[in-house]
Design a protein around this motif. Structure first.
Motif, PDB file in Angstrom:
ATOM      1  N   LYS A  45      -5.280   6.732  -4.061  1.00 52.49           N
ATOM      2  CA  LYS A  45      -4.864   6.239  -2.751  1.00 52.49           C
ATOM      3  C   LYS A  45      -4.994   4.724  -2.748  1.00 52.49           C
ATOM      4  CE  LYS A  45      -9.440   6.778  -0.595  1.00 52.49           C
ATOM      5  NZ  LYS A  45     -10.189   7.382   0.539  1.00 52.49           N
ATOM      6  N   THR A  46      -4.269   4.099  -1.823  1.00 50.43           N
ATOM      7  CA  THR A  46      -4.323   2.651  -1.674  1.00 50.43           C
ATOM      8  C   THR A  46      -4.766   2.317  -0.265  1.00 50.43           C
ATOM      9  OG1 THR A  46      -2.423   2.541  -3.164  1.00 50.43           O
ATOM     10  CG2 THR A  46      -3.078   0.505  -2.062  1.00 50.43           C
ATOM     11  N   ASN A  67       1.005   4.156  -2.843  1.00 53.00           N
ATOM     12  CA  ASN A  67       0.690   5.539  -2.450  1.00 53.00           C
ATOM     13  C   ASN A  67       1.828   6.494  -2.811  1.00 53.00           C
ATOM     14  OD1 ASN A  67      -1.931   5.333  -1.430  1.00 53.00           O
ATOM     15  ND2 ASN A  67      -1.214   4.586   0.549  1.00 53.00           N
ATOM     16  N   CYS A  75       0.841  -1.213   0.000  1.00 55.93           N
ATOM     17  CA  CYS A  75       0.000   0.000   0.000  1.00 55.93           C
ATOM     18  C   CYS A  75       0.869   1.253   0.000  1.00 55.93           C
ATOM     19  CB  CYS A  75      -0.923   0.004   1.217  1.00 55.93           C
ATOM     20  SG  CYS A  75      -2.220  -1.256   1.218  1.00 55.93           S
ATOM     21  N   LYS A 100       1.626   9.745  -5.311  1.00 54.93           N
ATOM     22  CA  LYS A 100       2.150  11.038  -4.867  1.00 54.93           C
ATOM     23  C   LYS A 100       3.171  11.585  -5.868  1.00 54.93           C
ATOM     24  CE  LYS A 100       4.677  13.147  -1.005  1.00 54.93           C
ATOM     25  NZ  LYS A 100       5.328  12.865   0.315  1.00 54.93           N
TER      26      LYS A 100
END
Length: 284
Positions: free
Chosen positions: A181-182, A170, A166, A174
């Motif tokens: 998002k994760t 993410n 995750c 970014k």
């Protein structure tokens, strides 16, 4: 002597499972594999670690849990997965498609799609329309295939089993300023009550090669629960059309899902690619 800790440590000595969170391994020992729980109590009688590790039941739990976790998590990971952070650093400096391909090549499923990602998304979006939002469940490295989607201003939500994975995804969102998002999600922990809470109103949901790995029986109850309750206009489910030996399956289509979709009154289109078949399911 903490028996559970010793089991977790032993299971994670396999390289492809070493990245998993301890809590995930613990849950698979005690919750998701009933045969493990039945014999776990028998281990409490051992007072010495050496005797414990030599016991048949200790080895039984380690073997079964590894097999299950490898099926769900480690089966499709290549030996070069450790290079992913290096490639992510390269993406900070460049948006070269070759870097995306390097990352996608670290997972067997995404590596296999490199030859047809462009045509696949074109065919999917010809059916669904170009989406504004995507939910990618148990995504693996598939979010990096966004380079092939030809989409602008997309909202992308991925889910993954492991916290480290995750964080990796993410960081990618970014770096590339993607509205994404994760979320850490274990599909085995899902119940109808909390199914995908706060994950709703997506145009498209990807479930690439998920169902063959999460179903522990042939009843397909979890698969049906997910398809019925995920809040997306279209759900795209895929299955491999070969076994890991690269031998083609005699019956690559999944009759059970076609029968299920007809029973649920969901229309669907089938897209067949080399080594993989995709069901584009219309829910609304």
């Amino acid at each position: 002597m903490e028996i559970l800790s010793l089991l977790i440590k032993e299971i994670k000595t396999k390289k492809e499972l070493s990245y998993l969170d301890d809590l995930i391994v613990k849950n698979f020992i005690l919750k998701h594999y009933p045969e493990n729980f039945k014999v776990f109590k028998s281990l409490l009688k051992y007072k010495k670690e050496s005797e414990l590790k030599r016991s048949k039941n200790f080895k039984f739990i380690v073997k079964n849990t590894r097999a299950l976790l490898r099926k769900i998590y480690g089966m499709y990971t290549t030996k070069d997965i450790v290079k992913r952070n290096q490639y992510l650093e390269e993406l900070k400096k460049s948006n070269n498609i070759e870097i995306y391909k390097k990352i996608l090549s670290l997972h067997i499923s995404t590596k296999e799609r490199l030859g047809f990602y462009n045509s696949l998304y074109k065919e999917i979006f010809n059916i669904t329309g170009k989406p504004n939002s995507i939910l990618d469940i148990s995504s693996g490295l598939n979010p990096f295939s966004i380079i092939f989607m030809n989409l602008n201003n997309i909202t992308y939500v991925a889910t993954e089993l492991n916290k480290e994975d995750c964080n990796f995804l993410n960081e990618f969102f970014k770096i590339k300023k993607i509205n994404g998002k994760t979320i850490q999600l274990n599909l085995f922990d899902i119940t109808k009550k909390d199914l995908f809470r706060n994950l709703d109103n997506f145009d498209v949901c990807f479930l690439f090669k998920v169902f063959d790995t999460i179903e522990l029986s042939k009843k397909h109850k979890l698969s049906e629960l997910i398809i019925k309750n995920v809040a997306a206009r279209f759900v795209i489910v895929s299955f491999s059309t070969k076994v890991l030996s690269t031998k083609k399956m005699n019956f690559p289509k999944r009759g059970w899902i076609e029968l299920m979709l007809k029973r649920l009154n969901y229309s669907f289109n089938v897209i067949e690619k080399e080594n993989e078949i995709f069901y584009v399911i219309r829910k609304s």
